[in-house]
Design a protein around this motif. Structure first.
Motif, PDB file in Angstrom:
ATOM      1  N   ASP A 175       1.030  -1.223  -0.176  1.00 22.89           N
ATOM      2  CA  ASP A 175      -0.013   0.053  -0.086  1.00 22.89           C
ATOM      3  C   ASP A 175       0.948   1.258   0.024  1.00 22.89           C
ATOM      4  N   ALA A 176       1.286   1.799  -1.191  1.00 21.33           N
ATOM      5  CA  ALA A 176       2.158   2.771  -1.362  1.00 21.33           C
ATOM      6  C   ALA A 176       1.529   3.964  -1.075  1.00 21.33           C
ATOM      7  N   THR A 177       0.274   4.191  -1.179  1.00 24.26           N
ATOM      8  CA  THR A 177      -0.246   5.431  -0.777  1.00 24.26           C
ATOM      9  C   THR A 177      -0.441   5.775   0.874  1.00 24.26           C
ATOM     10  N   GLU A 178      -0.563   4.794   1.476  1.00 23.23           N
ATOM     11  CA  GLU A 178      -0.498   4.683   3.078  1.00 23.23           C
ATOM     12  C   GLU A 178       1.026   4.866   3.268  1.00 23.23           C
ATOM     13  N   MET A 179       1.837   4.359   2.766  1.00 25.34           N
ATOM     14  CA  MET A 179       3.148   4.468   3.227  1.00 25.34           C
ATOM     15  C   MET A 179       3.738   5.966   2.975  1.00 25.34           C
ATOM     16  N   ARG A 180       3.132   6.495   1.993  1.00 30.18           N
ATOM     17  CA  ARG A 180       3.597   7.914   1.565  1.00 30.18           C
ATOM     18  C   ARG A 180       2.944   8.692   2.737  1.00 30.18           C
ATOM     19  N   GLN A 181       1.738   8.679   3.365  1.00 27.45           N
ATOM     20  CA  GLN A 181       1.192   9.514   3.944  1.00 27.45           C
ATOM     21  C   GLN A 181       1.743   9.304   5.353  1.00 27.45           C
ATOM     22  N   LEU A 182       2.247   8.142   5.777  1.00 27.24           N
ATOM     23  CA  LEU A 182       2.860   7.965   6.946  1.00 27.24           C
ATOM     24  C   LEU A 182       4.205   8.485   6.944  1.00 27.24           C
ATOM     25  N   LEU A 183       4.909   8.320   6.208  1.00 26.05           N
ATOM     26  CA  LEU A 183       6.237   8.986   5.970  1.00 26.05           C
ATOM     27  C   LEU A 183       6.273  10.650   5.742  1.00 26.05           C
ATOM     28  N   ALA A 184       5.344  11.020   5.031  1.00 26.21           N
ATOM     29  CA  ALA A 184       5.035  12.459   4.996  1.00 26.21           C
ATOM     30  C   ALA A 184       4.736  13.157   6.195  1.00 26.21           C
ATOM     31  N   GLU A 185       3.845  12.437   7.174  1.00 21.71           N
ATOM     32  CA  GLU A 185       3.640  12.964   8.386  1.00 21.71           C
ATOM     33  C   GLU A 185       4.658  12.823   9.181  1.00 21.71           C
ATOM     34  N   ALA A 186       5.680  11.882   9.325  1.00 28.25           N
ATOM     35  CA  ALA A 186       6.708  11.775  10.033  1.00 28.25           C
ATOM     36  C   ALA A 186       7.907  12.913   9.555  1.00 28.25           C
ATOM     37  N   PHE A 187       7.792  12.993   8.317  1.00 29.83           N
ATOM     38  CA  PHE A 187       8.900  14.014   7.884  1.00 29.83           C
ATOM     39  C   PHE A 187       8.541  15.140   8.275  1.00 29.83           C
ATOM     40  N   SER A 188       7.231  15.777   8.122  1.00 29.59           N
ATOM     41  CA  SER A 188       6.609  16.994   8.410  1.00 29.59           C
ATOM     42  C   SER A 188       7.091  17.330   9.925  1.00 29.59           C
ATOM     43  N   THR A 189       6.894  16.373  10.857  1.00 27.42           N
ATOM     44  CA  THR A 189       7.264  16.604  12.144  1.00 27.42           C
ATOM     45  C   THR A 189       8.993  16.788  12.257  1.00 27.42           C
ATOM     46  N   THR A 190       9.593  16.107  11.580  1.00 28.83           N
ATOM     47  CA  THR A 190      11.060  16.321  11.731  1.00 28.83           C
ATOM     48  C   THR A 190      11.516  17.344  11.092  1.00 28.83           C
ATOM     49  N   VAL A 191      10.868  17.978  10.157  1.00 25.35           N
ATOM     50  CA  VAL A 191      11.302  19.249   9.495  1.00 25.35           C
ATOM     51  C   VAL A 191      10.614  20.407  10.563  1.00 25.35           C
ATOM     52  N   GLU A 192       9.749  20.218  11.289  1.00 23.23           N
ATOM     53  CA  GLU A 192       9.260  21.277  12.144  1.00 23.23           C
ATOM     54  C   GLU A 192      10.275  21.322  13.523  1.00 23.23           C
ATOM     55  N   THR A 193      10.898  20.386  13.661  1.00 14.99           N
ATOM     56  CA  THR A 193      11.735  20.280  14.667  1.00 14.99           C
ATOM     57  C   THR A 193      13.063  20.856  14.171  1.00 14.99           C
ATOM     58  N   LEU A 194      13.565  20.677  13.099  1.00 13.99           N
ATOM     59  CA  LEU A 194      14.848  21.198  12.361  1.00 13.99           C
ATOM     60  C   LEU A 194      14.668  22.456  12.477  1.00 13.99           C
ATOM     61  N   LEU A 195      13.659  23.074  12.047  1.00 17.72           N
ATOM     62  CA  LEU A 195      13.080  24.549  11.694  1.00 17.72           C
ATOM     63  C   LEU A 195      13.379  25.343  13.256  1.00 17.72           C
ATOM     64  N   LYS A 196      12.958  24.673  14.299  1.00 17.38           N
ATOM     65  CA  LYS A 196      13.107  25.294  15.751  1.00 17.38           C
ATOM     66  C   LYS A 196      14.402  25.185  16.010  1.00 17.38           C
TER      67      LYS A 196
END
Length: 92
Positions: A24-45
């Motif tokens: 299920d590539a769609t679900e994998m992309r969504q899960l990774l996008a959410e995880a990456f989004s959190t990581t980007v927010e942390t890096l920006l802070k």
């Protein structure tokens, strides 16, 4: 090179594994996008935090040097000037 590590909860990791099994590539992309989004927010802070002043940096460097000296002891051999030169570092 910048290395970014995504830290996933065990729940997200399990969901990723299940998605992989189901192909299920769609679900994998969504899960990774959410995880990456959190990581980007942390890096920006972290990037917006002010750098230490010269005095603060010197204080931290002195503390590190003292801790290192305490770990290696007073009889640690000194490195030669060649060992810490560019030629010495890059020689085999």
């Amino acid at each position: 090179m910048i290395r970014i590590t995504l830290e996933l909860s065990s729940e997200v990791e399990e969901k990723l594994r299940e998605s992989l099994v189901r192909h299920d590539a769609t679900e994998m992309r969504q899960l990774l996008a959410e995880a990456f989004s959190t990581t980007v927010e942390t890096l920006l802070k972290q990037a917006s935090e002010p750098s230490p002043s010269n005095d603060e940096f010197e204080f931290i460097a002195d503390q590190l040097a003292e801790e290192f000296a305490a770990c290696v002891g007073s009889d640690a051999p000194m490195l030669s000037d060649y060992a810490v030169s560019r030629a010495g570092i890059y020689s085999n």
